[in-house]
Design a protein around this motif. Structure first.
Motif, PDB file in Angstrom:
ATOM      1  N   SER A 150       0.809  -1.256  -0.006  1.00  0.00           N
ATOM      2  CA  SER A 150      -0.047   0.031   0.056  1.00  0.00           C
ATOM      3  C   SER A 150       0.788   1.283  -0.081  1.00  0.00           C
ATOM      4  O   SER A 150       0.434   2.269   0.569  1.00  0.00           O
ATOM      5  N   GLY A 151       1.952   1.300  -0.617  1.00  0.00           N
ATOM      6  CA  GLY A 151       2.530   2.366  -0.916  1.00  0.00           C
ATOM      7  C   GLY A 151       3.884   2.452  -0.032  1.00  0.00           C
ATOM      8  O   GLY A 151       4.448   1.587   0.611  1.00  0.00           O
ATOM      9  N   THR A 154       8.048   5.330   0.189  1.00  0.00           N
ATOM     10  CA  THR A 154       8.625   6.435   0.013  1.00  0.00           C
ATOM     11  C   THR A 154       9.786   6.327  -1.403  1.00  0.00           C
ATOM     12  O   THR A 154      10.271   5.294  -1.466  1.00  0.00           O
ATOM     13  N   THR A 160       6.409  10.631  -0.896  1.00  0.00           N
ATOM     14  CA  THR A 160       5.404   9.588  -0.245  1.00  0.00           C
ATOM     15  C   THR A 160       4.245   9.261  -1.054  1.00  0.00           C
ATOM     16  O   THR A 160       3.441  10.145  -1.147  1.00  0.00           O
ATOM     17  N   LEU A 161       4.074   7.819  -0.877  1.00  0.00           N
ATOM     18  CA  LEU A 161       2.869   7.489  -1.798  1.00  0.00           C
ATOM     19  C   LEU A 161       2.236   6.663  -0.965  1.00  0.00           C
ATOM     20  O   LEU A 161       2.607   5.610  -0.176  1.00  0.00           O
ATOM     21  N   THR A 162       0.824   6.896  -0.846  1.00  0.00           N
ATOM     22  CA  THR A 162      -0.153   6.002   0.252  1.00  0.00           C
ATOM     23  C   THR A 162      -0.767   4.957  -0.581  1.00  0.00           C
ATOM     24  O   THR A 162      -1.984   4.369  -0.374  1.00  0.00           O
ATOM     25  N   SER A 163      -0.409   4.650  -1.919  1.00  0.00           N
ATOM     26  CA  SER A 163      -0.963   3.254  -2.626  1.00  0.00           C
ATOM     27  C   SER A 163       0.147   2.805  -3.407  1.00  0.00           C
ATOM     28  O   SER A 163       1.011   3.587  -3.863  1.00  0.00           O
ATOM     29  N   ASN A 190      -2.952  10.662  -3.476  1.00  0.00           N
ATOM     30  CA  ASN A 190      -1.992   9.796  -2.879  1.00  0.00           C
ATOM     31  C   ASN A 190      -0.334   9.916  -2.868  1.00  0.00           C
ATOM     32  O   ASN A 190       0.314   9.170  -2.534  1.00  0.00           O
ATOM     33  N   SER A 207       2.524  13.147  -1.985  1.00  0.00           N
ATOM     34  CA  SER A 207       3.128  14.153  -1.376  1.00  0.00           C
ATOM     35  C   SER A 207       4.606  14.104  -1.287  1.00  0.00           C
ATOM     36  O   SER A 207       5.322  13.288  -1.059  1.00  0.00           O
ATOM     37  N   THR A 236       7.697  15.147   0.742  1.00  0.00           N
ATOM     38  CA  THR A 236       7.803  14.955   2.209  1.00  0.00           C
ATOM     39  C   THR A 236       9.092  15.563   2.682  1.00  0.00           C
ATOM     40  O   THR A 236       9.407  15.697   3.853  1.00  0.00           O
TER      41      THR A 236
END
Ligand SMILES: N[C@@H](CCC(=O)N[C@@H](CS)C(=O)NCC(=O)O)C(=O)O
Ligand SMILES: [Zn+2]
Ligand SMILES: [Zn+2]
Length: 188
Positions: A20-21, A23, A36-39, A70, A72, A74
């Motif tokens: 699920s994601g 860096t 950062t990816l959240t998927s 998804n 950002s 960081t």
């Protein structure tokens, strides 16, 4: 044997459906840009075009998409520059090491809302494996010997990936559907 990309040359490692994601980091040894990816990525593929970022010595880029919500930046966002303001995809690259951290479409476009990323910039494991090869003939524009492009297509086939000279048929169909709706030829 023709070399395509380090993630392809020794065989493809399958991703994990439950991943699920993670860096992404640029190649700078100090103060790397971090995204950062959240998927997981979708539609991950090899691209032979001249515009997509490739690691040193690679003929193909490996690029996938994530919904822009998804993604950002960081860390060290101040090092990012858009490499070609006139391109549909605004590619944000680290001005020190040259790696592309993400590409974003700001204009009206079938893929607006999706960001283009290179999962190989991550140490995390589980990213979707490449699904197909796009813009294969474009490798010639980068200087690859046109006489040997058949070897490139053959090598992708050996790896189990279909080759195309644009995107894959489902993605081309999605683009055409968007265009047909926009021009009123298809119901909205
Ligand atoms: N033959 C061209 C093809 C470029 C191209 O159309 N790339 C595709 C795949 S990344 C695209 O959608 N580009 C949009 C853009 O770069 O903004 C080249 O190699 O430069
Ligand atoms: Zn960098
Ligand atoms: Zn490309």
């Amino acid at each position: 044997m023709v070399s395509l990309h380090p993630l392809l040359d020794n065989g493809i490692t399958p991703g994990s459906p439950s991943f699920s994601g993670g860096t992404l980091k640029c190649l700078c040894s100090s103060s790397p840009v971090e995204v950062t990816l959240t998927s997981n990525v979708l539609h991950n593929h090899a691209c032979g075009c001249t515009k997509c970022w490739k690691p040193a010595g690679a003929l193909f880029s490996i690029v996938g998409v994530v919904p822009k919500a998804n993604l950002s930046v960081t860390a060290n966002a101040d090092k990012l520059v858009i490499i070609d303001e006139s391109a549909a995809i605004q590619r944000y690259a680290c001005k020190e090491c040259g790696a592309h951290l993400y590409g974003r479409i700001e204009k009206e476009h079938p893929f607006a809302g999706l960001d283009f990323v290179h999962a190989e910039l991550s140490e995390d494991k589980g990213w979707q494996e490449p699904q197909f090869a796009a813009f294969v003939s474009s490798a010639i524009e980068q200087g690859f010997d046109p006489e040997k492009i058949g070897e490139v297509r053959g090598r992708f086939k050996e790896l189990g990936l279909e080759t195309y000279d644009a995107l894959s048929p489902p993605l081309m169909d999605a683009i055409a559907t968007w265009t047909g709706k926009k021009n009123g030829k298809l119901p909205a």
